[in-house]
Structures are given as C-alpha cells and as structure tokens.
Design a protein around this motif. Sequence first.
Motif, PDB file in Angstrom:
ATOM      1  N   LYS A  45       0.666  -1.193  -0.003  1.00  0.00           N
ATOM      2  CA  LYS A  45       0.057  -0.032  -0.033  1.00  0.00           C
ATOM      3  C   LYS A  45       0.918   1.451   0.183  1.00  0.00           C
ATOM      4  O   LYS A  45       2.008   1.311   0.498  1.00  0.00           O
ATOM      5  CB  LYS A  45      -0.918  -0.022   1.210  1.00  0.00           C
ATOM      6  CG  LYS A  45      -1.749   1.287   1.378  1.00  0.00           C
ATOM      7  CD  LYS A  45      -2.458   1.491   0.224  1.00  0.00           C
ATOM      8  CE  LYS A  45      -3.433   2.936   0.572  1.00  0.00           C
ATOM      9  NZ  LYS A  45      -4.221   2.953  -0.849  1.00  0.00           N
ATOM     10  N   ASN A  69     -13.724   3.483  -5.505  1.00  0.00           N
ATOM     11  CA  ASN A  69     -12.839   3.797  -4.356  1.00  0.00           C
ATOM     12  C   ASN A  69     -12.646   5.120  -3.864  1.00  0.00           C
ATOM     13  O   ASN A  69     -12.225   5.923  -4.978  1.00  0.00           O
ATOM     14  CB  ASN A  69     -11.759   2.968  -3.837  1.00  0.00           C
ATOM     15  CG  ASN A  69     -10.430   3.533  -4.445  1.00  0.00           C
ATOM     16  OD1 ASN A  69      -9.747   4.215  -3.591  1.00  0.00           O
ATOM     17  ND2 ASN A  69     -10.200   3.352  -5.716  1.00  0.00           N
ATOM     18  N   SER A  70     -12.828   5.491  -2.644  1.00  0.00           N
ATOM     19  CA  SER A  70     -11.966   6.938  -2.337  1.00  0.00           C
ATOM     20  C   SER A  70     -11.534   6.598  -0.604  1.00  0.00           C
ATOM     21  O   SER A  70     -12.054   7.097   0.193  1.00  0.00           O
ATOM     22  CB  SER A  70     -13.220   7.902  -2.243  1.00  0.00           C
ATOM     23  OG  SER A  70     -12.495   9.221  -1.907  1.00  0.00           O
ATOM     24  N   MET A  71     -10.367   5.486  -0.813  1.00  0.00           N
ATOM     25  CA  MET A  71      -9.906   5.048   0.277  1.00  0.00           C
ATOM     26  C   MET A  71      -9.246   6.491   1.200  1.00  0.00           C
ATOM     27  O   MET A  71      -9.206   6.663   2.507  1.00  0.00           O
ATOM     28  CB  MET A  71      -8.915   4.296   0.168  1.00  0.00           C
ATOM     29  CG  MET A  71      -9.264   3.110  -0.329  1.00  0.00           C
ATOM     30  SD  MET A  71     -10.557   1.861   0.294  1.00  0.00           S
ATOM     31  CE  MET A  71      -9.546   1.463   1.633  1.00  0.00           C
ATOM     32  N   GLY A  72      -8.595   7.339   0.400  1.00  0.00           N
ATOM     33  CA  GLY A  72      -7.636   8.429   0.791  1.00  0.00           C
ATOM     34  C   GLY A  72      -6.456   8.272   1.426  1.00  0.00           C
ATOM     35  O   GLY A  72      -6.210   8.659   2.748  1.00  0.00           O
ATOM     36  N   LEU A  73      -5.713   7.025   1.094  1.00  0.00           N
ATOM     37  CA  LEU A  73      -4.430   6.871   1.551  1.00  0.00           C
ATOM     38  C   LEU A  73      -4.241   6.374   2.757  1.00  0.00           C
ATOM     39  O   LEU A  73      -3.475   6.639   3.438  1.00  0.00           O
ATOM     40  CB  LEU A  73      -3.515   7.971   1.092  1.00  0.00           C
ATOM     41  CG  LEU A  73      -2.462   7.947   0.159  1.00  0.00           C
ATOM     42  CD1 LEU A  73      -2.010   9.485  -0.143  1.00  0.00           C
ATOM     43  CD2 LEU A  73      -1.484   6.907   0.337  1.00  0.00           C
ATOM     44  N   PRO A  74      -5.140   5.445   3.284  1.00  0.00           N
ATOM     45  CA  PRO A  74      -4.913   5.005   4.510  1.00  0.00           C
ATOM     46  C   PRO A  74      -3.692   4.032   4.422  1.00  0.00           C
ATOM     47  O   PRO A  74      -3.692   3.157   3.767  1.00  0.00           O
ATOM     48  CB  PRO A  74      -6.288   4.042   4.945  1.00  0.00           C
ATOM     49  CG  PRO A  74      -6.742   3.715   3.501  1.00  0.00           C
ATOM     50  CD  PRO A  74      -6.427   4.780   2.700  1.00  0.00           C
ATOM     51  N   ASN A 128       4.312   6.835  -6.162  1.00  0.00           N
ATOM     52  CA  ASN A 128       2.850   6.834  -6.580  1.00  0.00           C
ATOM     53  C   ASN A 128       2.285   8.683  -6.946  1.00  0.00           C
ATOM     54  O   ASN A 128       2.226   9.416  -6.118  1.00  0.00           O
ATOM     55  CB  ASN A 128       1.702   6.498  -5.466  1.00  0.00           C
ATOM     56  CG  ASN A 128       0.369   6.591  -5.832  1.00  0.00           C
ATOM     57  OD1 ASN A 128      -0.123   7.085  -6.913  1.00  0.00           O
ATOM     58  ND2 ASN A 128      -0.431   6.180  -5.059  1.00  0.00           N
ATOM     59  N   SER A 130      -0.259   9.415  -8.602  1.00  0.00           N
ATOM     60  CA  SER A 130      -1.456   9.529  -9.214  1.00  0.00           C
ATOM     61  C   SER A 130      -2.782   9.120  -8.280  1.00  0.00           C
ATOM     62  O   SER A 130      -3.867   8.605  -8.860  1.00  0.00           O
ATOM     63  CB  SER A 130      -1.779   8.557 -10.488  1.00  0.00           C
ATOM     64  OG  SER A 130      -1.236   7.296 -10.013  1.00  0.00           O
ATOM     65  N   CYS A 131      -2.694   9.522  -7.031  1.00  0.00           N
ATOM     66  CA  CYS A 131      -3.710   9.154  -6.044  1.00  0.00           C
ATOM     67  C   CYS A 131      -4.761  10.171  -6.182  1.00  0.00           C
ATOM     68  O   CYS A 131      -4.508  11.363  -6.077  1.00  0.00           O
ATOM     69  CB  CYS A 131      -3.303   9.209  -4.665  1.00  0.00           C
ATOM     70  SG  CYS A 131      -4.874   9.048  -3.446  1.00  0.00           S
ATOM     71  N   PRO A 132      -5.986   9.506  -6.467  1.00  0.00           N
ATOM     72  CA  PRO A 132      -7.191  10.391  -6.995  1.00  0.00           C
ATOM     73  C   PRO A 132      -7.891  11.049  -5.721  1.00  0.00           C
ATOM     74  O   PRO A 132      -8.942  11.787  -5.871  1.00  0.00           O
ATOM     75  CB  PRO A 132      -7.912   9.807  -7.733  1.00  0.00           C
ATOM     76  CG  PRO A 132      -7.940   8.476  -7.477  1.00  0.00           C
ATOM     77  CD  PRO A 132      -6.271   8.260  -6.885  1.00  0.00           C
ATOM     78  N   ASN A 133      -7.714  10.257  -4.581  1.00  0.00           N
ATOM     79  CA  ASN A 133      -8.539  10.630  -3.562  1.00  0.00           C
ATOM     80  C   ASN A 133      -8.291  11.403  -2.192  1.00  0.00           C
ATOM     81  O   ASN A 133      -8.963  11.190  -1.249  1.00  0.00           O
ATOM     82  CB  ASN A 133      -9.012   9.247  -2.975  1.00  0.00           C
ATOM     83  CG  ASN A 133      -9.548   8.194  -4.165  1.00  0.00           C
ATOM     84  OD1 ASN A 133     -10.301   8.984  -5.024  1.00  0.00           O
ATOM     85  ND2 ASN A 133      -9.181   6.994  -4.137  1.00  0.00           N
ATOM     86  N   ASN A 194      -3.288   3.959 -12.798  1.00  0.00           N
ATOM     87  CA  ASN A 194      -4.081   4.131 -11.331  1.00  0.00           C
ATOM     88  C   ASN A 194      -5.464   4.003 -11.877  1.00  0.00           C
ATOM     89  O   ASN A 194      -5.868   4.041 -13.093  1.00  0.00           O
ATOM     90  CB  ASN A 194      -3.641   5.362 -10.690  1.00  0.00           C
ATOM     91  CG  ASN A 194      -3.929   5.082  -9.240  1.00  0.00           C
ATOM     92  OD1 ASN A 194      -5.027   4.516  -8.690  1.00  0.00           O
ATOM     93  ND2 ASN A 194      -3.006   5.680  -8.545  1.00  0.00           N
ATOM     94  N   SER A 195      -6.437   3.952 -10.720  1.00  0.00           N
ATOM     95  CA  SER A 195      -7.966   4.219 -11.047  1.00  0.00           C
ATOM     96  C   SER A 195      -7.966   5.484 -12.000  1.00  0.00           C
ATOM     97  O   SER A 195      -7.228   6.357 -11.901  1.00  0.00           O
ATOM     98  CB  SER A 195      -8.503   4.324  -9.730  1.00  0.00           C
ATOM     99  OG  SER A 195      -8.244   5.119  -9.059  1.00  0.00           O
TER     100      SER A 195
HETATM  101  O1  RRO Z   1      -5.986   5.342  -1.008  1.00  0.00           O
HETATM  102  C1  RRO Z   1      -6.528   5.764  -2.158  1.00  0.00           C
HETATM  103  O2  RRO Z   1      -7.657   6.375  -2.122  1.00  0.00           O
HETATM  104  C2  RRO Z   1      -6.102   5.450  -3.661  1.00  0.00           C
HETATM  105  C3  RRO Z   1      -4.895   5.713  -3.784  1.00  0.00           C
HETATM  106 BR1  RRO Z   1      -3.362   6.174  -2.854  1.00  0.00          BR
HETATM  107  C4  RRO Z   1      -4.475   5.394  -5.194  1.00  0.00           C
HETATM  108  O3  RRO Z   1      -3.334   5.592  -5.856  1.00  0.00           O
HETATM  109  N1  RRO Z   1      -5.564   4.962  -6.080  1.00  0.00           N
HETATM  110  C5  RRO Z   1      -6.584   4.827  -5.726  1.00  0.00           C
HETATM  111  O4  RRO Z   1      -7.524   4.441  -6.584  1.00  0.00           O
HETATM  112  N2  RRO Z   1      -6.967   4.945  -4.344  1.00  0.00           N
END
Ligand code: RRO
Length: 311
Positions: A45, A69-74, A128, A130-133, A194-195
């Motif tokens: 991760k 997803n919108s995990m937000g880099l947990p 990374n 390219s995190c969109p979130n 990435n997504s």
């Molecule tokens: O953690 C996320 O929301 C996330 C990341 Br860092 C990423 O690079 N791509 C993604 O789809 N989610």
Amino acid sequence: MPSTATKIGNFTFDNCLMNAAGVYCMTKDELAEVEASAAGSFVTKTGTLEPRLGNPEPRYVNVPLGSINSMGLPNNGFNYYLDYVIELQNQPHTKNHFLSVVGLSVDETHKILQTIQDSDYQGLVELNLSCPNVPGKPQIAYDFETTTEILTKVFSYYTKPLGVKLPPYFDIVHFDQAAAVFNQFPLAFVNCVNSIGNGLYVDDEAVVIKPKNGFGGIGGDYIKPTALANVHAFYQRLKPEIKIIGTGGVKTGRDAFEHILCGASMVQIGTALQKEGVQVFERITDELRAIMEEKGYSSLEDFRGKLQYID
Ligand code: RRO
C-alpha cells in the motif's frame, strides 16, 4: 509448460502477475499472503511519511463492472512497509518486491525517498504520482511541470531503482508530453494505470461511497481499454530501458495476455484480487499459460509489444 517469468531492470520474477497497490497490501499479514501465493511479487500500500486513517467509510464498493474507491491513502506509514521489505530481502528464497510511497507534499516525498536511499533496501520503489482521493491534493502526474521538478530533484540524490505509478491519460498530445518528461530520467518502469479518477456511481438515487459526495477512482472492467491504451502508448514512446507495468481491468488470462501484447512486462491485479482473494493469481496464471500454449508461445518475449495493426 510456457513460462510467465519476467524482468524489470535487474530484477527477475518467476511470474509476471502481482497485486496492484492498494489491494491486499495494507498489513504484513496481507502482504505475506500475496508472497505465499502464485503471484510473482507484491507492491505495498502506498506509504506516507506518517500513518493515516484515510477517508470515512463506506469508501470501497464493488459494482457490477468493477469498483469505485475513495480510500484516501490509509496506510501504516512508509517505515512500516520499508521495514517489512528489508526483512524479506534478508531472507533466503524471497521474491523481489515493490515499495509504494508518496508524500502529502513535495517535501515529504523527498524526505521519504532520502530515507529509503539511506536504508538497506535494495529493491524497487514505486512513486505514486496518481492518487485521486486525497481531498485538496491533485493527481501529481497530470501536472507535467511539477512532475518534472519532482523527478529532477529525486534523481539528484536517489540512485536506487525507481518507477512511477501514473494516472490514465486520454489525449495523444498528453501521451507525447508525458513520455517526453519520463524519457529525461533513469526510471526503471512506469505503471499504467491507477484508477480513473473521480467517477461517480449511482445506485437508485444515491451515491455508494461517502467521501467527496460519492466521487471516486474507478477500477475493473470499465478501465481495461483505457489501461491498454496507456500501456501501448508508453510502450511506443518510452526508451526501452523504461519497462511498463500494466494495471487495469485484469480478471482473466486473456486480459493479462492483452496487457503484455500491448507492451507490459509485469501485470497487476486490483479489483479482481479484491473480489476473489489471492487465489486469483493461480487462476489467471493458468489461463495465461493455456493461451500461450495454444498459440505456441513459450515465454512473454514471444509476444510482448507485438500488437498487430490493420494496414
Ligand atoms: O488510497 C486511495 O484512495 C487510493 C490511492 Br493512494 C491510489 O493511488 N489510487 C486509488 O484508487 N486509491
């Protein structure tokens, strides 16, 4: 039996299939499961300077044609993942790995990479871009000036093998401009894609994830044509030392075959791994081998990048 072995720089892998960052890679337990599976490697991760809880739930939902997803880099902080890949590196018979990282600011990114540079880790790092979130933080690699600045400074001190995770591009001019940026640097690989950022899935009359009023990164079937386009566009444009990792919409051996045909040296599985668990690696490897056998291919080199055009 056909071989699905591959190489990125000087690193060899018995199998070209592995997880995509973000899926099945948050904890050492999950990473150990991928390590013990048929996958040829794992990527952690994406780790930040400090641990993060990420966005409020629900933040990952499977939908009929993929995921949002919108995990937000947990994550547990990059040191947690760095310690683990160093631990594995020092064991016999271990696979080669990818450590994914990014800072929440340019300064943090440099702090992280300086720490890795000064550490005992000798493996691959995926930066990374390219995190969109993360609310308020744009996808870095859509800004070519900032990307050039970051990589220029990184390669002034960073001498270990490094690649970048890219967002999908959608315009031929952007493929040209992005490739011109990456060709200036001694990158080991680029990972496409990435997504697809900031899609919106609607169920009945409502969104399905909580953060950002439902906007999130799209994965799965939806994104395979975009992923293949990015893999092939960069395969055509990048200097041959920069290998391509193909990610997006892989849920069968046929999907993996197409990524390799478009130029991928390694193929990552995200949404399908989330849905199916680590068994997915054995199934897709078997399916890929069956296709190769039927076509008379004994190694990935027999067909990598050899996509046929119509005259
Ligand atoms: O953690 C996320 O929301 C996330 C990341 Br860092 C990423 O690079 N791509 C993604 O789809 N989610």
